[in-house]
Design a protein around this motif. Structure first.
Motif, PDB file in Angstrom:
ATOM      1  N   ARG A   9      17.998 -82.594 110.011  1.00  0.00           N
ATOM      2  CA  ARG A   9      18.062 -81.607 111.094  1.00  0.00           C
ATOM      3  C   ARG A   9      17.246 -80.366 110.739  1.00  0.00           C
ATOM      4  N   VAL A  10      17.367 -79.883 109.497  1.00  0.00           N
ATOM      5  CA  VAL A  10      16.616 -78.690 109.085  1.00  0.00           C
ATOM      6  C   VAL A  10      15.113 -78.986 109.071  1.00  0.00           C
TER       7      VAL A  10
ATOM      8  N   PHE B 269      25.844 -73.989 104.525  1.00  0.00           N
ATOM      9  CA  PHE B 269      25.893 -75.364 104.016  1.00  0.00           C
ATOM     10  C   PHE B 269      26.830 -75.466 102.802  1.00  0.00           C
TER      11      PHE B 269
ATOM     12  N   HIS C 253      30.776 -81.395 103.901  1.00  0.00           N
ATOM     13  CA  HIS C 253      29.792 -81.261 104.976  1.00  0.00           C
ATOM     14  C   HIS C 253      30.423 -81.355 106.371  1.00  0.00           C
TER      15      HIS C 253
ATOM     16  N   ARG D 270      30.109 -77.730 102.353  1.00  0.00           N
ATOM     17  CA  ARG D 270      30.124 -78.709 101.262  1.00  0.00           C
ATOM     18  C   ARG D 270      31.313 -78.542 100.336  1.00  0.00           C
TER      19      ARG D 270
ATOM     20  N   TRP E  98      18.519 -81.512  96.729  1.00  0.00           N
ATOM     21  CA  TRP E  98      19.828 -81.000  97.154  1.00  0.00           C
ATOM     22  C   TRP E  98      20.729 -82.163  97.603  1.00  0.00           C
TER      23      TRP E  98
ATOM     24  N   ARG F  58      21.994 -85.891 106.702  1.00  0.00           N
ATOM     25  CA  ARG F  58      21.903 -85.563 108.129  1.00  0.00           C
ATOM     26  C   ARG F  58      21.482 -84.108 108.327  1.00  0.00           C
ATOM     27  N   ASP F  59      22.072 -83.220 107.555  1.00  0.00           N
ATOM     28  CA  ASP F  59      21.670 -81.818 107.648  1.00  0.00           C
ATOM     29  C   ASP F  59      20.216 -81.639 107.249  1.00  0.00           C
TER      30      ASP F  59
ATOM     31  N   ASP G  78      21.793 -84.008  94.401  1.00  0.00           N
ATOM     32  CA  ASP G  78      22.743 -83.203  93.628  1.00  0.00           C
ATOM     33  C   ASP G  78      24.067 -83.021  94.361  1.00  0.00           C
ATOM     34  N   GLY G  79      24.163 -83.573  95.549  1.00  0.00           N
ATOM     35  CA  GLY G  79      25.418 -83.464  96.280  1.00  0.00           C
ATOM     36  C   GLY G  79      25.639 -82.122  96.940  1.00  0.00           C
ATOM     37  N   GLU G  80      24.583 -81.366  97.199  1.00  0.00           N
ATOM     38  CA  GLU G  80      24.754 -80.047  97.809  1.00  0.00           C
ATOM     39  C   GLU G  80      24.574 -80.100  99.334  1.00  0.00           C
ATOM     40  N   TRP G  81      23.624 -80.888  99.797  1.00  0.00           N
ATOM     41  CA  TRP G  81      23.352 -81.022 101.223  1.00  0.00           C
ATOM     42  C   TRP G  81      23.642 -82.464 101.642  1.00  0.00           C
ATOM     43  N   SER G  82      23.967 -82.637 102.930  1.00  0.00           N
ATOM     44  CA  SER G  82      24.032 -84.002 103.459  1.00  0.00           C
ATOM     45  C   SER G  82      22.637 -84.391 103.952  1.00  0.00           C
TER      46      SER G  82
END
Lengths: 384, 384, 384
Positions: free
Chosen positions: B365-366, A58, A73, A62, B352, B361-362, B355-359
């Motif tokens: 999904r997770v 990830f 992403h 990113r 996350w 959508r992800d 903080d702009g680390e994960w989207s």
């Protein structure tokens, strides 16, 4: 001010020294090859899954995608397609250059034939490089070139001194070869000769290949020979690939070694340490010659790396923590290691500033210590 | 948007698969009985104290009280009084139904006579259930029914194959019986017969009770027999009741076993793992056949469970983490396990995202992977 | 409301009981002497570095400087200059008095000649003090005064009973002397006599000094003698100075001892525990007679102490956690221990309140339990 803005301002303009990394792959990588370098596993993931589904995966999507002109992403397929399109030279150059690392200490003992040399790595990045010499690799080259049990000790000492001449430091993978719970005393010359005889024996000779050095007597002999040279000595500790038994990679097993070598003044650099980074922090506080990093873990824990960095700074004195990436093969790992360290330390420090625990001036000073000053002092590097 | 709102939206509509739990007590519980099921201790707390004074106790009062028509944080006395008033059937139904768990994989090897069956549990919840068969329990039933040392191996293999026919998976409590630091190699037929002779010997026979299977040779034999069946194999790891020696429940002791069984492709499911969930994450990344959860710990750490969940997702690939409750006896534990997982994973993911680390959508999904898709894939369950 | 304001309001007016600390140095300290007391290392840091560059150093400058009329984050030089200016008596008085600790349980077995007595410590603070008697110290005094192998057991029992008469509790440093992985069974009288003969043998006698008690048989004998007295028994666990092997200080090694002594009802107080505070929390939940603190770690982890406190409250029942500072020598450590506990527990509780997990009333009650009520109950202290 938000922690992210305070953190960014604390880290502003910091040019890092990566005190432990490897080169990048100069060749193009297919999907399997890329995924294999983005995990510590030695095997592919189960059918239908991908190593991209991890904190590291990830984080690559990113943070690295924008450097390849993609949206943050980006899908793995798109990311790898764009990577192929640009070609390895351009990808390596872009990512290494963007890392903001001025000096790379490059371990040349792991798959050197597949990776850029320290000089090539530095040129791609527009920085400087110094070598870190791996003890077990030197010993295995001595064996491959031909040596006899009675002369092995002298041959190794000569080869190591030669290899170390221009090196910044030395490194041991004792963790992988016999575990860190080795007897810390120096073996006798007789024991070394006997162990060398076993290692270099008929079977190995018949196979015609350089045998893998795993004998704990020889590992100890390498370490004590290294201590003689007085250069900082790096140890793999904590997690890595499944070759090693993680229980025996706990840096606390080194306590006897650290007591035995304290008087020599040789700096002992504990690499990675995760999930034993708190234990490593204790060693760094307790023993004057011990230094630590959490390099590998920062990359692999991605969005969680700020928490890991903060934990690693509980007991570790701030003059004992160093930045590293442990990047190998993928320039993504050099770049991400730097990005995540800046974000992670920055965020931890910003929280302490906002909570009224640290001053901003102290935070900036500690960023400099961990980012490059501690490495400069311990390895005797010239300042930027 | 606040992390709680982002987290809730990420988890919205997710129907969970609990890949490791037990049934509920169909009988009414007095205060001592309730408190005994709300701790891993085998003994009552000191005079003048209560197991309600714990993260789990606070979480029960906070989250379960409203389902019994009480205010959040209701006093223990009021909570238990209302529980008695509604009666166990209604309490079990309300809490199980509210959990949002669609599929329960139920370990039937622990005090089955005091708990609802998988079918009963599923009916109370309005969901589906599949059985998880406990190896040691099957072996002890074989011994209780009567077997001889020379025929034990065949009798056990037959009984296990029969018990496993419709089961989703198997489970071992080797951690409790001999520790996870057992020799990972398969024992010889002769060793098994000898060990069975010791176990089934005169003394046990005279006592007329099914002896407890603790012999490491037999434990290993059970495990290797289980591997033959090819179904996912669950291991208790990490903390539990004080019967076990926690140092020997560290899942890292399984490294040799995992190396030895990698080629079989049998999924190895490490349960609970706390406080070794980071170590378990390493195993899940390093070995293709390893999966992990932090089920038991989520319930017991209550307000801290978000932190534990986040830590467990540092190294664990997202296709290797599963949801479970390890609930036993109290339907509060099934419900809370689901609530705290939703809140905890939701909060971690929301942070996350923010903080702009994960989207987003992800993250969604997770959530699906951990919530039910990984279990569906590994156990071969039908999708919802 | 901000977590800090909520936290402060939860802790408002709480007068603490420090269930494990030491006295302060009545003499003036030079810079080296001060720095030596602000680290667990036994040696000075590398040339050009300072122990002030640590979480503890930063916390001293942040929180203690204002009590000496300096700005927060004062430079180390200025801090030490002002300390000299005020003189040790005034510095000790100011810091101890500001800690808000009403009762001090003082371990008198570590360098008593360099530190204030319990009575002096309490007078400086305007509070009460009770003694904690260190088993190994008593045994070494018995040896120094003169005893013979056959009479050692009786002489020690008499000396301990006498020393313990007015003491609040007892303490063992078995962790330092032989590790916590000692055989938990009581040694036979004959084994004790033999071990005493070795310990008191000719060599020690010739040296004319009190020998250091490290024999595991004798350590076990001391512990079982202590159990007879029925008072709470403190154990050093987790990190401390580099004398001990941290791997053998893991409180999980005590599991056998805890099983063996459960029936006696003697409270077993696990001190410090870091980085094994989660493991200690498990023991506190599993065994009715086990209590824990994270005293030493709170001081040394400074800005990170809130996280450590929160982790320590995952499995530990709230009637099993205690406040301590483990302060030794520097009154900064008594003061900081109290400040950081108030801030750290306050912040953790405030977050749980703000997140809707805990009620404020419960948080205030738990603050009181950890702050003084659990100590009052276990040690039989009078309430404030």
């Amino acid at each position: 001010m938000s922690t992210d803005r305070v953190g960014a301002s604390v880290m502003d303009g910091l040019v890092l020294t990566d005190h432990h990394c490897h080169g990048v792959a100069p060749a193009a990588l297919d999907r399997a090859g890329f995924e294999a370098l983005a995990t510590e596993s030695s095997w592919p993931p189960p059918a239908g899954t991908s190593t991209f589904d991890s904190q590291l995966g990830f984080a690559i999507r990113r943070w690295c995608a924008p450097l390849l002109d993609l949206e943050p992403h980006a899908d793995p397929e798109d990311y790898l397609a764009r990577r192929r399109e640009l070609g390895p030279a351009e990808v390596n150059r872009r990512l290494l250059r963007a890392a903001g690392i001025g000096t790379f200490l490059v371990d040349t003992g792991c798959r050197p034939e597949e990776l850029t040399t320290p000089k090539e790595t530095a040129e791609l990045a527009g920085g400087e490089a110094r070598e870190v010499v791996r003890l077990e690799h030197v010993a295995e080259r001595v064996a491959a070139k031909g040596t006899e049990p009675p002369s092995f000790a002298a041959d190794f000492a000569e080869a190591l001194a030669e290899a170390a001449r221009s090196a910044a430091g030395l490194k041991s993978v004792a963790a992988y070869r016999c575990g860190l719970d080795f007897d810390p005393s120096p073996p006798s010359a007789r024991d070394v000769e006997r162990a060398a005889a076993r290692w270099l024996g008929d079977e190995a000779r018949a196979a015609g290949t350089a045998p893998r050095l795993e004998d704990p007597v020889l590992v100890r002999h390498l370490l004590w020979t290294a201590v003689e040279l007085g250069k900082p000595l790096q140890f793999h500790t904590g997690y890595g690939d499944p070759d090693a038994d993680l229980l025996r990679c706990n840096p606390l097993h080194l306590a006897g070694w650290l007591r035995a070598t304290r008087g020599t003044g040789v700096p002992m650099m504990l690499l990675h340490c995760y999930p034993y980074h708190r234990e490593a922090g204790y060693l760094a506080q307790a023993f004057p010659q011990v230094y630590v990093d959490v390099g590998l873990a920062v990359n692999h824990t991605g969005a969680r790396s700020a928490a890991v960095i903060a934990e690693s700074l509980e007991l570790t004195p701030f003059h004992k923590a160093l930045f590293s990436t442990d990047a190998l093969g993928l320039p993504e790992l050099h770049y991400l290691g730097a990005v995540l360290f800046r974000r992670g330390f920055g965020r931890a420090a910003a929280r302490w500033i906002n909570d009224g625990e640290w001053s901003r001036r102290d935070a900036e000073r500690v960023a400099g210590l961990i980012g490059f000053r501690n490495a400069a002092r311990v390895y005797g590097l010239e300042g930027p």
